[in-house]
Scaffold this active site. Structure first.
Site, mmCIF file in Angstrom:
data_model
loop_
_atom_site.group_PDB
_atom_site.id
_atom_site.type_symbol
_atom_site.label_atom_id
_atom_site.label_comp_id
_atom_site.label_asym_id
_atom_site.label_seq_id
_atom_site.Cartn_x
_atom_site.Cartn_y
_atom_site.Cartn_z
ATOM 1 N N LYS A 1 0.834 -1.199 0.000
ATOM 2 C CA LYS A 1 0.000 0.000 0.000
ATOM 3 C C LYS A 1 0.877 1.261 0.000
ATOM 4 C CE LYS A 1 -3.851 -2.376 2.310
ATOM 5 N NZ LYS A 1 -4.726 -2.417 3.521
ATOM 6 N N TYR B 1 -12.514 -3.064 -3.199
ATOM 7 C CA TYR B 1 -13.123 -3.080 -1.868
ATOM 8 C C TYR B 1 -14.645 -2.995 -1.954
ATOM 9 C CZ TYR B 1 -8.596 -2.557 0.578
ATOM 10 O OH TYR B 1 -7.340 -2.745 1.101
ATOM 11 N N ASN C 1 -1.926 -0.104 7.339
ATOM 12 C CA ASN C 1 -1.428 -1.461 7.618
ATOM 13 C C ASN C 1 -0.564 -2.070 6.516
ATOM 14 O OD1 ASN C 1 -3.472 -2.081 5.882
ATOM 15 N ND2 ASN C 1 -4.684 -3.284 7.334
ATOM 16 N N HIS D 1 -1.701 -5.489 1.421
ATOM 17 C CA HIS D 1 -2.956 -6.196 1.154
ATOM 18 C C HIS D 1 -2.646 -7.633 0.760
ATOM 19 C CE1 HIS D 1 -6.862 -7.315 -0.483
ATOM 20 N NE2 HIS D 1 -6.198 -7.828 -1.506
ATOM 21 N N GLU E 1 -9.613 -10.622 -7.630
ATOM 22 C CA GLU E 1 -8.690 -9.488 -7.535
ATOM 23 C C GLU E 1 -7.594 -9.548 -8.591
ATOM 24 O OE1 GLU E 1 -7.380 -9.574 -3.453
ATOM 25 O OE2 GLU E 1 -9.375 -9.060 -2.695
HETATM 26 P P1 DAT Z 1 -7.727 -7.059 5.181
HETATM 27 O O1 DAT Z 1 -6.928 -5.953 4.530
HETATM 28 O O2 DAT Z 1 -6.977 -7.669 6.339
HETATM 29 O O3 DAT Z 1 -8.237 -8.088 4.212
HETATM 30 P P2 DAT Z 1 -10.440 -6.004 5.254
HETATM 31 O O4 DAT Z 1 -10.616 -6.614 3.901
HETATM 32 O O5 DAT Z 1 -11.469 -6.287 6.288
HETATM 33 O O6 DAT Z 1 -9.008 -6.371 5.874
HETATM 34 O O7 DAT Z 1 -10.354 -4.413 5.124
HETATM 35 C C1 DAT Z 1 -9.627 -3.844 4.056
HETATM 36 C C2 DAT Z 1 -8.845 -2.655 4.569
HETATM 37 O O8 DAT Z 1 -9.751 -1.654 5.064
HETATM 38 C C3 DAT Z 1 -7.932 -2.959 5.742
HETATM 39 O O9 DAT Z 1 -6.689 -3.492 5.335
HETATM 40 C C4 DAT Z 1 -7.784 -1.616 6.363
HETATM 41 C C5 DAT Z 1 -9.141 -0.995 6.164
HETATM 42 N N1 DAT Z 1 -9.975 -1.208 7.356
HETATM 43 C C6 DAT Z 1 -10.624 -2.336 7.709
HETATM 44 N N2 DAT Z 1 -11.274 -2.198 8.860
HETATM 45 C C7 DAT Z 1 -11.038 -0.907 9.258
HETATM 46 C C8 DAT Z 1 -11.437 -0.126 10.382
HETATM 47 N N3 DAT Z 1 -12.197 -0.634 11.346
HETATM 48 N N4 DAT Z 1 -10.984 1.156 10.447
HETATM 49 C C9 DAT Z 1 -10.194 1.671 9.478
HETATM 50 N N5 DAT Z 1 -9.801 0.989 8.396
HETATM 51 C C10 DAT Z 1 -10.210 -0.282 8.293
HETATM 52 MG MG MG Z 2 -9.654 -7.957 2.725
#
Ligand code: DAT
Ligand code: MG
Length: 151
Positions: free
Chosen positions: A11, A51, A114, A117, A128
């Site tokens: 990212k 997303y 974080n 991805h 994806e």
């Molecule tokens: P991952 O990236 O572990 O697959 P995800 O698909 O649930 O997690 O969410 C995608 C991204 O969205 C994640 O890397 C960071 C952001 N995100 C998820 N939950 C969040 C939250 N509660 N607050 C802020 N950003 C969040």
């Molecule tokens: Mg995800």
């Protein structure tokens, strides 16, 4: 399935912090095969597709701002159980819950930054990969250590 593939992306914060090499290194070291790699500035349209399950979340607009704040490096890695293994290597979505030794546990502090991805399922990975890469951008190649016999 040794041909299993997943999508990994560094990212914008990972690129800015010059973590690309360290992240690639972990996947190479584990034994996975790189079959696609490129850098790009992500559009909001691509992100909305990527997303699609999150567009109604309260954090979605800040997620878009973050993900479009600079270039990302996106990759396709191939190998046995790569989808699940790379989720383990990346660590929990919230870095506070990611153990040391994982990418997020070693390099990040907050869910909104974080670093990386990783696709979360086989179906997600296929979706994806098709979204981010054209078929011709993925390279089929043989690892010498898996195919050559020396005399
Ligand atoms: P991952 O990236 O572990 O697959 P995800 O698909 O649930 O997690 O969410 C995608 C991204 O969205 C994640 O890397 C960071 C952001 N995100 C998820 N939950 C969040 C939250 N509660 N607050 C802020 N950003 C969040
Ligand atoms: Mg995800």
């Amino acid at each position: 399935d040794v041909k299993e593939r997943t999508l990994i992306a560094v990212k914008p914060d990972g690129v800015q912090r010059r973590l690309v090499g360290q992240i690639i290194r972990r996947f190479e070291q584990r034994g996975f095969k790189l079959v696609g790699l490129k850098m790009l500035q992500v559009s909001e349209g691509l992100l909305a597709q990527h997303y699609c399950q999150l567009t109604q979340k309260p954090f979605y607009s800040s997620l878009v701002e973050y993900m479009t704040s600079g270039p990302v490096v996106v990759m396709v890695w191939e190998g046995h159980n790569v989808v699940q293994s790379s989720r383990v290597m990346v660590g929990a979505t919230n870095p506070a819950a990611a153990p040391a030794g994982t990418v997020r546990g070693d390099f990040s502090l907050h869910v909104s930054r974080n670093v990386v991805h990783a696709s979360d399922s086989l179906e997600g990975a296929q979706r994806e990969i098709q979204l981010w890469f054209q078929g011709k951008e993925l390279v089929e190649w043989d690892c010498w250590d898996q195919t050559l016999t020396c005399e």
